[in-house]
Design an enzyme around this catalytic site. Sequence first.
Site, PDB file in Angstrom:
ATOM      1  N   TYR A  85       0.853  -1.188   0.000  1.00  0.00           N
ATOM      2  CA  TYR A  85       0.000   0.000   0.000  1.00  0.00           C
ATOM      3  C   TYR A  85       0.891   1.241   0.000  1.00  0.00           C
ATOM      4  CZ  TYR A  85      -4.340  -2.556   1.057  1.00  0.00           C
ATOM      5  OH  TYR A  85      -5.443  -3.375   1.008  1.00  0.00           O
TER       6      TYR A  85
ATOM      7  N   ARG B 101     -23.906  11.035 -12.607  1.00  0.00           N
ATOM      8  CA  ARG B 101     -23.886  10.365 -13.903  1.00  0.00           C
ATOM      9  C   ARG B 101     -22.939  11.046 -14.890  1.00  0.00           C
ATOM     10  NH1 ARG B 101     -27.888   9.140 -10.986  1.00  0.00           N
ATOM     11  NH2 ARG B 101     -28.914   7.094 -11.145  1.00  0.00           N
TER      12      ARG B 101
ATOM     13  N   LEU C  95     -18.172   1.470   1.277  1.00  0.00           N
ATOM     14  CA  LEU C  95     -18.793   2.618   0.621  1.00  0.00           C
ATOM     15  C   LEU C  95     -18.784   2.480  -0.898  1.00  0.00           C
ATOM     16  CD1 LEU C  95     -17.406   5.561   2.800  1.00  0.00           C
ATOM     17  CD2 LEU C  95     -19.564   4.324   3.003  1.00  0.00           C
TER      18      LEU C  95
ATOM     19  N   GLY D   3     -16.497   4.701  -2.751  1.00  0.00           N
ATOM     20  CA  GLY D   3     -16.925   6.095  -2.612  1.00  0.00           C
ATOM     21  C   GLY D   3     -18.239   6.415  -3.293  1.00  0.00           C
TER      22      GLY D   3
ATOM     23  N   ASP E 153     -19.992  11.538 -14.229  1.00  0.00           N
ATOM     24  CA  ASP E 153     -18.701  10.876 -14.018  1.00  0.00           C
ATOM     25  C   ASP E 153     -18.585   9.555 -14.759  1.00  0.00           C
ATOM     26  OD1 ASP E 153     -17.425  12.692 -12.072  1.00  0.00           O
ATOM     27  OD2 ASP E 153     -19.121  12.120 -10.794  1.00  0.00           O
TER      28      ASP E 153
END
Length: 361
Positions: free
Chosen positions: A68, A233, A222, A225, A235
Amino acid sequence: MSDETTNTLSLDRYRLLGRSGLRVSPLSLGAMTFGTDWGWGADEQESRRMFDAYVDRGGNFIDTANQYTGGTSERLVGRFAEGRRDELVIATKYTITSRPKDPNSGGNHRRSMIRSVEDSLKRLNTDYIDLFYLHAWDFTTSIEEVMRGMDDLVRAGKIVYAGISDTPAWQVARMQTLADLRGWAPLVALQIEYSLIERTVERELIPMAHELGLGVIPWSPLGMGILTGKYTRADLDIGAGTASAVGTRKNVAAGNGSLSERSLGIADVVKQVAAEIGKSPAQVAIAWTLTNPSVTSPIMGVKTIAQLEDNLGALDVVLSDEHRTRLAEASAVVLGFPHDFLAKPLTRGVMFGEATIEPRR
């Protein structure tokens, strides 16, 4: 509805992890956002603020992985844990390659496992890892090699418990059965993507975890996100070529296939429910995962202290039966064969006749 799914949750009301006696908080702090190496994480100062706020409230379950933010995540976790290491349950993972041109620097095999553990111990500045996951199934390494390797690490004191992530249910079941038969360290945790936009794990992975004693640790509760309501929409026009772990969180969401018309429709329902109960969409989405009794501790992937504070508010959310039904209907997935077949009245009728038999709890 039981107390545990209503208003009794807090970071210091610990849960047992799978079949183990290990106690962990009902929300885990994800450290994939620790470090700015990938272009969208938190810097060291903000990462420390989030870490301290989580731990000061009784949180003890920290999740990271060997690569990570290129190893920065583990280094920061090790730095922040100094002086209170034994109060924490630190989980990390192996599989991701550390040298892309070296065929043996990644994967599930023993050499990758041992090298990754030694490197993680150095970065984390500790002499043991509480929970060590296989990060993703590579379809090349035998289950015997993986499970014997994990058991050797437990016996050597390098790791305390073994877990697995992102692996087919039939393969995990084989591994757990093998460990039980040979007296090796069993798997105690299953980390999988689980959220209102990714429920296909309810077909095999979650029932398997319940039966075989693995606590379910959802990543991305989530939905990358999406369920916070941050995307629209407009995006959806992001190109496939821009999908990457590097760049922006939208790149990651697109690369994971999470940014879709269906997902945005589910997010709309989450926002409606959130408005009706006076909570944020993120709190509703996380609280929904906690209503599944197989779920132990969803991972919060936050990059600001404000996001952390908001996510922690999920512990106070009470979802009514009506709200849970609306969320379930908006996000429903077809279980498919044999689940749908076995649930049909005809099938149950020929198996049980007129007898009423309570299912095993």
